[in-house]
Structure formats: structure tokens, C-alpha cells
Write a protein that holds these residues in place. Structure first.
Motif, PDB file in Angstrom:
ATOM      1  N   GLN A 334     -12.909  14.338  38.339  1.00  0.00           N
ATOM      2  CA  GLN A 334     -11.947  15.424  38.508  1.00  0.00           C
ATOM      3  C   GLN A 334     -12.619  16.712  38.928  1.00  0.00           C
ATOM      4  O   GLN A 334     -12.005  17.765  38.879  1.00  0.00           O
ATOM      5  CB  GLN A 334     -11.217  15.671  37.181  1.00  0.00           C
ATOM      6  CG  GLN A 334     -10.546  14.440  36.641  1.00  0.00           C
ATOM      7  CD  GLN A 334     -10.184  14.638  35.203  1.00  0.00           C
ATOM      8  OE1 GLN A 334      -9.236  15.330  34.903  1.00  0.00           O
ATOM      9  NE2 GLN A 334     -10.948  14.061  34.306  1.00  0.00           N
ATOM     10  N   ILE A 336     -13.780  17.818  41.886  1.00  0.00           N
ATOM     11  CA  ILE A 336     -13.369  18.530  43.083  1.00  0.00           C
ATOM     12  C   ILE A 336     -11.850  18.607  43.112  1.00  0.00           C
ATOM     13  O   ILE A 336     -11.169  17.643  42.823  1.00  0.00           O
ATOM     14  CB  ILE A 336     -13.916  17.874  44.360  1.00  0.00           C
ATOM     15  CG1 ILE A 336     -13.542  16.402  44.406  1.00  0.00           C
ATOM     16  CG2 ILE A 336     -15.401  18.021  44.429  1.00  0.00           C
ATOM     17  CD1 ILE A 336     -13.858  15.803  45.730  1.00  0.00           C
ATOM     18  N   PRO A 337     -11.315  19.795  43.432  1.00  0.00           N
ATOM     19  CA  PRO A 337      -9.857  19.912  43.508  1.00  0.00           C
ATOM     20  C   PRO A 337      -9.338  19.058  44.653  1.00  0.00           C
ATOM     21  O   PRO A 337     -10.023  18.868  45.650  1.00  0.00           O
ATOM     22  CB  PRO A 337      -9.645  21.399  43.770  1.00  0.00           C
ATOM     23  CG  PRO A 337     -10.930  21.893  44.281  1.00  0.00           C
ATOM     24  CD  PRO A 337     -12.001  21.032  43.750  1.00  0.00           C
ATOM     25  N   TYR A 344     -15.677  23.984  42.483  1.00  0.00           N
ATOM     26  CA  TYR A 344     -15.616  22.891  41.536  1.00  0.00           C
ATOM     27  C   TYR A 344     -14.755  23.316  40.351  1.00  0.00           C
ATOM     28  O   TYR A 344     -14.707  24.473  39.988  1.00  0.00           O
ATOM     29  CB  TYR A 344     -17.004  22.568  40.984  1.00  0.00           C
ATOM     30  CG  TYR A 344     -17.936  21.909  41.965  1.00  0.00           C
ATOM     31  CD1 TYR A 344     -18.981  22.614  42.522  1.00  0.00           C
ATOM     32  CD2 TYR A 344     -17.787  20.566  42.298  1.00  0.00           C
ATOM     33  CE1 TYR A 344     -19.856  22.008  43.384  1.00  0.00           C
ATOM     34  CE2 TYR A 344     -18.658  19.953  43.174  1.00  0.00           C
ATOM     35  CZ  TYR A 344     -19.689  20.681  43.717  1.00  0.00           C
ATOM     36  OH  TYR A 344     -20.547  20.078  44.575  1.00  0.00           O
TER      37      TYR A 344
ATOM     38  N   MET B 253     -18.907  23.660  48.790  1.00  0.00           N
ATOM     39  CA  MET B 253     -19.120  23.603  47.359  1.00  0.00           C
ATOM     40  C   MET B 253     -20.487  23.029  47.052  1.00  0.00           C
ATOM     41  O   MET B 253     -21.212  23.517  46.203  1.00  0.00           O
ATOM     42  CB  MET B 253     -18.060  22.702  46.713  1.00  0.00           C
ATOM     43  CG  MET B 253     -16.793  23.405  46.373  1.00  0.00           C
ATOM     44  SD  MET B 253     -15.829  22.349  45.331  1.00  0.00           S
ATOM     45  CE  MET B 253     -14.695  21.710  46.492  1.00  0.00           C
ATOM     46  N   ASN B 271      -7.955  27.531  42.608  1.00  0.00           N
ATOM     47  CA  ASN B 271      -7.672  26.298  43.314  1.00  0.00           C
ATOM     48  C   ASN B 271      -6.240  26.228  43.781  1.00  0.00           C
ATOM     49  O   ASN B 271      -5.793  25.214  44.283  1.00  0.00           O
ATOM     50  CB  ASN B 271      -8.012  25.089  42.438  1.00  0.00           C
ATOM     51  CG  ASN B 271      -9.507  24.945  42.292  1.00  0.00           C
ATOM     52  OD1 ASN B 271     -10.247  25.267  43.197  1.00  0.00           O
ATOM     53  ND2 ASN B 271      -9.960  24.494  41.148  1.00  0.00           N
TER      54      ASN B 271
END
Lengths: 382, 272
Positions: A334, A336-337, A344, B253, B271
Motif C-alpha cells: 500500500q 504507493i498511492p 509514498y 518518488m 495524495n
């Protein structure tokens, strides 16, 4: 346990009860104030340490059932020594696992109504719940008929064998369905694919063997009983089995890393970098690989260190390593969106979640202590 | 010889009884999976009362099935000015709790310009949330809207794990999984969803995809439309005209922990 020293026994029980009630308090707080206040799970990391602990317990339970079945189901004589104890441990670890997942669900009491009256046969979680309930039923039956003597119930050994065989089939189905819970989710690149259901079966053997070896050696040490020579050679054989399983698991882990890094596959690459070099790297390299795999592997590889003490230390390290493996698997998936996220996700277990995990282990230990005292768990006299 | 005969007959008996039990179990499971329709627990094609959340409350409305309709949305990202009135209207309509959004606008910075991507639940034809829900709390209505049955949801969060569009969240007050519902209580009476109604530049267009004369159908024919994450196979029903495509900054990232540590993290630390 502690048959010779009454005071130590009572202190042990009281400590376990204290930890268990702290865990229960944390569960009650969670339901009173809401999970989003008390646990650190969020919309980005919905599954936290409670899910990984559930996976840990249930995988260990399946592994212990499968290994114990070598004896009275598949007929390998020397494994009959651990048959009863293994099945009993499988039952109590499964109960601990169900307790932890009950704390994780937002409305667990609805499960019993709607899982029966509104099932979704496309859902891996529904099948997992259904098959694990069946599995619990079969291993309880198996344990009962293993424990009653031949004079009391004539066909008890055959029924135990039948229940055990069905239990093995149901265990393997339930367990690979647990892997499929992760493997079906196309959204999460670390989990998606057929490998999770298959790898979980291997991991079950590793986890079950380690836990069985650890608990058996600890029991004999604490009750100051003498281990028979057959039991001793069985423990050394467990050591060899553990070494083989650790080797295979390391092989899987190595290829997972290589495939995750090669060519920078989207999603998997970021997760691997986070695991290998990012904040999870201490847990990964330190606990999963070094402490949990390499050190026990080399302890168990050489016959000189493959003694009862060596197996004890190695199995303890493997249990810690496996706990970390489960945590990393659930959390890293879980990280990475799913779409358009910038960073992260972050997650660290909250105090209450850790208390629930500790309480579940204490529950296991307490049930085992009570079972050891009042149930006939010793080597079966066949 | 006698022993072998007994063994063989016992073996045959075991296999036969096993097959008997297996077929019985299989039939029971196959029939039992329809038990919710038999008992009337799951929605069927008759008028039904559906709940919707508004803050602390749960209201109900009566829904008459409309199987001939298939609701969908087209979002024109070129028209969008990033005012985020749609996100505010949606939050007002349902009193969505703080820190959660049913519909929002994603801002993407690229070459010192800002691009806007309005996001909401895609109401997929092949919705992963519907596939994975263990108690059928997430279901797809006959008119294409994907809804949640707040009575059944047990809060296992499998739907949140499975959704590729971040549409779902656990409602902190009702403790169930919630998401954009295409304003089902509004479209019942012929109104448009709140986000569509309030948009000052008509960037969001809502309608019946089955109707060739509706605005959405005409837009779909005359414009090259894209869907988000097509490779997931979810077949979403929210179509985008000219969306900004740089919405997966995952490689950036990883650079934070790789050899090149000079990369600064992006400005928006969210996000959403």
C-alpha cells in the motif's frame, strides 16, 4: 508449565492476563472512539499491523496443521509424537488470528449475519472466511478424536485420520485463498499475480515448523521434562526441514527483488527501492533477511550447531523474521498511492494496535499454558 | 486376498461418498449464493428504499428501477478552471466529514503551468469494489450507479484496497465504506448531481449514455475521450476530454531514496 515452581507459574499467568486485558482495553477503545482515531490506518493505508498479524497467525496455524498431519494422516510415524500438540497449537493460533481481525473490522458483528445471508462468491475474503471456519471445525474434530482413547470411542483414530485428511485439503484451499485475497487485487502491483497464493503455502510450512519447534522445545525446558531420544532426533529433523524451507524462501525473495528492480517496472520498482533503501530497509535487511533468514539458515546448516539449542534459537529468530515478512508484505503493498499521488504513503503502528498484537500473543500463550496443564498433549502412545 | 477385496471396496466407498458430499456441498453453495435474492436482502427490480449519508444522519429515498438508463459523465478538462466549486458543493450536499472527499480536483504542475483533473468515483462497469466485497455491500444498480448498502458493510476495507481511483473511504461517523454516489437521491427526481449543477463553466456533463440524444452521448461521439487507468479493465463511466496525462509520478518518488538525492519532493504533499 513450571510444574516444579508454583510461584513462577502464577506470575506467568498473571503477566499474560495483564497483557491480554491491555489488548482487550485497546480493542474497546478502538470501537468506542473509532478506528481512525485509535489506529494509524488511513484512506491510503487501510490495512495495517492488525491485518499483518492476522496473516501471521493464520499462516502459522495452517502450517502447524499441515506438519502435524504428516503423522496421523500421512502415516510418517515419527511425526505422531507432535500430532496432538501441533493441532492444539493450530486451533489456538487460529483463534488468536480471528480475535485480531475482529478488532480490525469496523463492524465485525455484522459479519455473521451478512456473510451467511448475502454472500458474494466472487469475493476472496468471503471464501477465506468460509473455508477458515470449515478448517476450524475440522481441526477441532480432529483434536477431539485424537485426544480420546481407543477404549472410550472405538473408531477414534480413523475418524481423526479422516478429519485430518479433510482438514489438510480445507487448510490448503483456505490458505491459498488467503493468498488470493492479495493476489486478486490488480490495483496493487506488489500483490497482484498468482505468486501470493503459491508463496503463502511455502511460507506456511516455514512458519508452522518454526513455531512448532520453538513451542515444543520451550515446553520441555520449562516443564523440566526429559525429551525422549525420538523427540530429540525429530527436533533435529525439524532443524533440517527449517533450513531447507529458509533456503527456498530466500530464493523466492531474491528473485522478487531482482524482478522488482529490473527495468524499473512501474509500481514495483518504487516499492522495492523503499524496502531496500528507504524507511522500511532496517526492518527488511535487519529482521527479514539477516535475523530471520540468514542467521538461522547458517545455524541450521552445519550439523555441529544443529543441536536442540541451535534449533531453539533458530526457530525463535525465524518467527521474528516471519512476523516482519508479513508486516512488510501488507504495508509495502500500500506504499504507493493508486493514482496521481505525490508521495509514498506513511504508516507506523500506533500504540493501541501494538497492544492488541501483544494481547493476541498473550492470549495464545495463555491458552497454550492452560491446555498444556489440563489436556493430554504429550507424545501419543501409539 | 480377502483383505485386498475389503480394501478395494472400502476405497470405492470412500470415493463415492466423497463425490456425493462434494456435489451436495457444491450445489448448496451455488444455491446458497443466491440466498440473498431469495430472502429479499439484496436489491431486485422493484421499488426499494435506499439510504444516503449526510453527516451524522442517514436519510432514505424511494428508488424505482430504471433499467433502460445507463448514467455516465463526461469531464472536459480544457474547460475546467480549477475553482473547486464541485468539490465544495459535493461536500455541502452530503456533509462529508473533514479530511475526506467524495469528489475533488487534482492539480498537476507541469512546466510552471497548472492542469486540473476533476476526480470522483468512476462507477465502473466492471467495478473492483463490487467484485471483492464479501457481503455484497458494494453493488451495481441496474441504471449503472455503483452504491454501498450501509446496513451490510462490515468495514473490512477490501473495496478501498481494490479501487484503482482512490474513490472510497471509511466514513468516520457511520463506520462504513462510502464514496461518490452520482447524487443518487438527486438523479432519482431528474436533477443533476451537485458537482455538475454548480460547475460555472460546464466542465462536468452528466446524463444517460443509452440515450443517443443526451448531451453526454453527443460529446462521446464528437470528441476523443480517454478514461483513467484503462489497463485496469474496470471500464469506467466517467470519460475525460483532454486530461492531463502526467498523473503517475511514481518514478520521482523512488529518486528520493536512490543514488541521486538532489531531487526535492513535490510541493503538494497530498495524495488527493
Amino acid at each position: 508449565m513450571f510444574h516444579k515452581n508454583k510461584r513462577a507459574f502464577y506470575i506467568w499467568i498473571i503477566v499474560l492476563l495483564a497483557i491480554m486485558f491491555t489488548g482487550l482495553y485497546a480493542i474497546i477503545l478502538g470501537f468506542k472512539y473509532g478506528h481512525e482515531e485509535v489506529y494509524n490506518t488511513s484512506q491510503w493505508v487501510p490495512w495495517g499491523i492488525l491485518i499483518s498479524t492476522y496473516v501471521f497467525f493464520v499462516v502459522s496455524s495452517t502450517g502447524m496443521c499441515l506438519i502435524s498431519s504428516f503423522g496421523h494422516v500421512f502415516g510418517v510415524k515419527r511425526y505422531e509424537l507432535i500430532g496432538r500438540r501441533g493441532i492444539f497449537l493450530a486451533i489456538i493460533t487460529l483463534i488468536a488470528g480471528f480475535t485480531v481481525i475482529g478488532a480490525e473490522l469496523e463492524r465485525p458483528w455484522r459479519l455473521f449475519i451478512y456473510a451467511l445471508f448475502s454472500p458474494n462468491i466472487n469475493s476472496a475474503i468471503w471464501w477465506m472466511g468460509f473455508l477458515y471456519s470449515l478448517y476450524l471445525l475440522f481441526i477441532v474434530i480432529e483434536f477431539f478424536f485424537l485426544s480420546v482413547s481407543e477404549e472410550f470411542f472405538k473408531k477414534s483414530k480413523e475418524i481423526a485420520r479422516l478429519a485430518g485428511a479433510t482438514g489438510v485439503i480445507v487448510a490448503i484451499s483456505a490458505h491459498s485463498t488467503l493468498g488470493a485475497v492479495f493476489g486478486f487485487v490488480e490495483t496493487r502491483p506488489l500483490w497482484y499475480g498468482p505468486y501470493a497464493p503459491i508463496y503463502f503455502i511455502l511460507s506456511a510450512f516455514l512458519s508452522g515448523a518454526a513455531m512448532l519447534a520453538f513451542v515444543i522445545i520451550t515446553t520441555y525446558k520449562l516443564t523440566k521434562k526429559e525429551m525422549s531420544s525420538e523427540m530429540q532426533s525429530l527436533m533435529v529433523e525439524f532443524g533440517k526441514l527449517l533450513a531447507l524451507l529458509i533456503g527456498i524462501t530466500l530464493f523466492f525473495a531474491a528473485w522478487k527483488i531482482i524482478v522488482g528492480l529490473y527495468g524499473h517496472p512501474i509500481g514495483k520498482y518504487e516499492i522495492m527501492i523503499y524496502l531496500l533503501k528507504g524507511p522500511l530497509s532496517v526492518g527488511y535487511w535487519g529482521f527479514e533477511i539477516l535475523l530471520g533468514s540468514l542467521i538461522p539458515f547458517f545455524i541450521l546448516l552445519y550439523p555441529k550447531t544443529r543441536t536442540i539449542k541451535g534449533v531453539f534459537v533458530a526457530s525463535f529468530l525465524v518467527i521474528i523474521g516471519i512476523f516482519m515478512v508479513r508486516y512488510d508484505f501488507v504495508i509495502a503493498g500500500q506504499l504507493i498511492p493508486v493514482l496521481g499521488g505525490e508521495n509514498y504513503t506513511t504508516y507506523f503502528p500506533s500504540l493501541m494496535e501494538s497492544l492488541i498484537v501483544a494481547g493476541a500473543f498473550a492470549l495464545c500463550a495463555l491458552l497454550y499454558t492452560i491446555g498444556e496443564k489440563i489436556l493430554p498433549l504429550e507424545e501419543a502412545e501409539h | 486376498m480377502a483383505n485386498r477385496e475389503i480394501e478395494k471396496s472400502e476405497g470405492k466407498l470412500n470415493r463415492r461418498t466423497f463425490l456425493k458430499y462434494a456435489t451436495t456441498a457444491g450445489t448448496l453453495i451455488a444455491l446458497g449464493s443466491r440466498i440473498d435474492y431469495a430472502l429479499g436482502v439484496s436489491p431486485q427490480n422493484k421499488p426499494v428504499r435506499i439510504k444516503w449519508t449526510k453527516g451524522n444522519n442517514l436519510f432514505e429515498y424511494e428508488h424505482t428501477p430504471k433499467p433502460e438508463k445507463k448514467f455516465g459523465m463526461v469531464i472536459d478538462c480544457e474547460r475546467c478552471i480549477g475553482c473547486r466549486l464541485c468539490a465544495v458543493a459535493c461536500r455541502q450536499e452530503f456533509d462529508v466529514p473533514k479530511d475526506y472527499w467524495r469528489s475533488w480536483v487534482k492539480i498537476i504542475e507541469s512546466d510552471q503551468k497548472e492542469f486540473y483533473l476533476p476526480r470522483l468515483c468512476m462507477h465502473c462497469e466492471n467495478a473492483p469494489c463490487v467484485n471483492v466485497c464479501p457481503v455484497k455491500a458494494a453493488y451495481k444498480r441496474e441504471d449503472g450507479v455503483v452504491l454501498t448498502d450501509y446496513d451490510k458493510c462490515i468495514g473490512c476495507k477490501y473495496c478501498i484496497i481494490a479501487c484503482p481511483y482512490d474513490a472510497r473511504f471509511i466514513h468516520p461517523i457511520h463506520k462504513v465504506s462510502d464514496k461518490c454516489t452520482f447524487c443518487d437521491h438527486r438523479i432519482e427526481t431528474g436533477l443533476k448531481p451537485a458537482c455538475v449543477d454548480i460547475c460555472p463553466v460546464n466542465a462536468r456533463i452528466f446524463g444517460d449514455l443509452n440515450d443517443p440524444n443526451s448531451e453526454v452521448s453527443k460529446l462521446l461521439i464528437s470528441n476523443p475521450v480517454k478514461v483513467l487507468r484503462e489497463e485496469m479493465g474496470t471500464r469506467p463511466k466517467v470519460y475525460y476530454i483532454n486530461p492531463p496525462t502526467d498523473i503517475s509520478p511514481t518514478e520521482d518518488m523512488a529518486r528520493a531514496y536512490s543514488r541521486n538525492n538532489n531531487i526535492k519532493p513535490k510541493r503538494y504533499n497530498s495524495n488527493y
